[in-house]
Design an enzyme around this catalytic site. Structure first.
Site, mmCIF file in Angstrom:
data_model
loop_
_atom_site.group_PDB
_atom_site.id
_atom_site.type_symbol
_atom_site.label_atom_id
_atom_site.label_comp_id
_atom_site.label_asym_id
_atom_site.label_seq_id
_atom_site.Cartn_x
_atom_site.Cartn_y
_atom_site.Cartn_z
ATOM 1 N NE ARG A 1 -4.424 -2.006 2.049
ATOM 2 C CZ ARG A 1 -5.061 -1.607 3.227
ATOM 3 N NH1 ARG A 1 -5.331 -0.794 3.468
ATOM 4 N NH2 ARG A 1 -6.292 -3.007 2.988
ATOM 5 C CG ASP B 1 -13.776 6.454 7.486
ATOM 6 O OD1 ASP B 1 -13.921 5.567 7.636
ATOM 7 O OD2 ASP B 1 -12.022 6.526 7.904
#
Length: 290
Positions: free
Chosen positions: A46, A159
């Site tokens: 990632r 979030d």
């Protein structure tokens, strides 16, 4: 940025155990997510995109940059975006929405007038790209219509990832993402793109106005809410935390819930073995003790 980094290499960088520990310790301390050695390959993959974006050749250089004053200001949020998991769907775990309308909402209305005497306050904690809070807007809007229109609500959706919050605010989704949405609700609450080739839909403005999006880190001592909540949806989030972190987080949720408020968790999550002020009322559904 590239001009500031010497010896930029074009081959894929390799994440050493030492740098992995440095980054994984930070991720766990900063956002609570467990990063055991088994996650090393995932983290490496990632973060490769961030190295390419910045023109940095090694993970050693990247970690030094991340923890530099400039990197702390500009890169930390991107690193967190890269390592957080954001899988979600419309109407995920549908039994929760059934329980919400058949049991939770009538009970809260009777106990403290939530939804009728005042707006129902619902928090979608870990809202990702918005499918959960927008599902809730549909469910609550339908409930309000059945109640004769005498029902109001506000959804706070949070979030830690700014990337997913930006997508959630846009409220635009690929057509394949709305497969779980029943056809009557699609016709009522989703707008098709004017360009048929794009196969995109957007949540109608009336529902978008019901959701307030905010960036929030569960590890913060103070979530900064002026509001107290009637319902918290935090599903498939705490599973990524260790038990002490889960316990601390659930106690924070309890502080922000009105007495008798509800907590909905994911199908693989439980409060078993945790010292938290909740009582189970259904599978993965809890009420804060009064």
């Amino acid at each position: 940025m590239a001009s500031e980094i010497d010896d930029v290499r074009h081959e894929a960088a390799v994440l050493s155990d030492k740098v992995f520990r440095r980054l994984s310790d930070f991720v766990q301390n900063e956002v609570g997510i467990k990063m055991p050695p088994a996650k090393k390959t995932m983290l490496e993959a990632r973060l490769q995109r961030r190295l390419r974006k910045l023109g940095i050749g090694t993970f050693e250089q990247y970690s030094d940059y991340v923890f530099s004053p400039k990197g702390t200001e500009s890169e930390l949020v991107h690193m967190i975006d890269a390592v957080t998991t954001n899988k979600t769907d419309f109407f995920r775990e549908p039994n929760h929405f059934d329980y919400l309308t058949k049991h939770t909402l009538p009970t809260l209305n009777e106990v403290n007038g939530a939804g009728v005497m005042r707006p129902l306050m619902l928090w979608s904690a870990g809202c990702s790209t918005g499918e959960e809070p927008y599902t809730l807007t549909m469910v609550l809007s339908e409930y309000g219509e059945r109640a004769g229109g005498r029902f109001s609500f506000i959804i706070i959706a949070t979030d830690i990832s700014t990337k997913v919050l930006d997508k959630a605010k846009e409220a635009i989704y690929e057509a394949e993402k709305i497969e779980p949405v029943a056809m009557p609700l699609r016709k009522k609450y989703l707008l098709k793109s004017k360009d048929p080739a794009k196969q995109l839909v957007r949540i109608v403005p009336e529902l978008r106005r019901c959701v307030r999006f905010r960036r929030l880190n569960f590890m913060d001592d103070d979530f900064g809410f002026r509001e107290t909540m009637d319902v918290v949806f935090c599903r498939n989030v705490v599973i990524y935390f260790d038990k002490p972190t889960q316990e601390r987080l659930l106690k924070k949720f309890a502080r922000y819930l009105n007495p008798g408020g509800y907590l909905f968790m994911g199908h693989s999550e439980t409060i078993g073995g945790l010292n938290v002020p909740f009582t189970q009322v259904a599978p993965t559904i809890y009420r804060v003790k009064k």
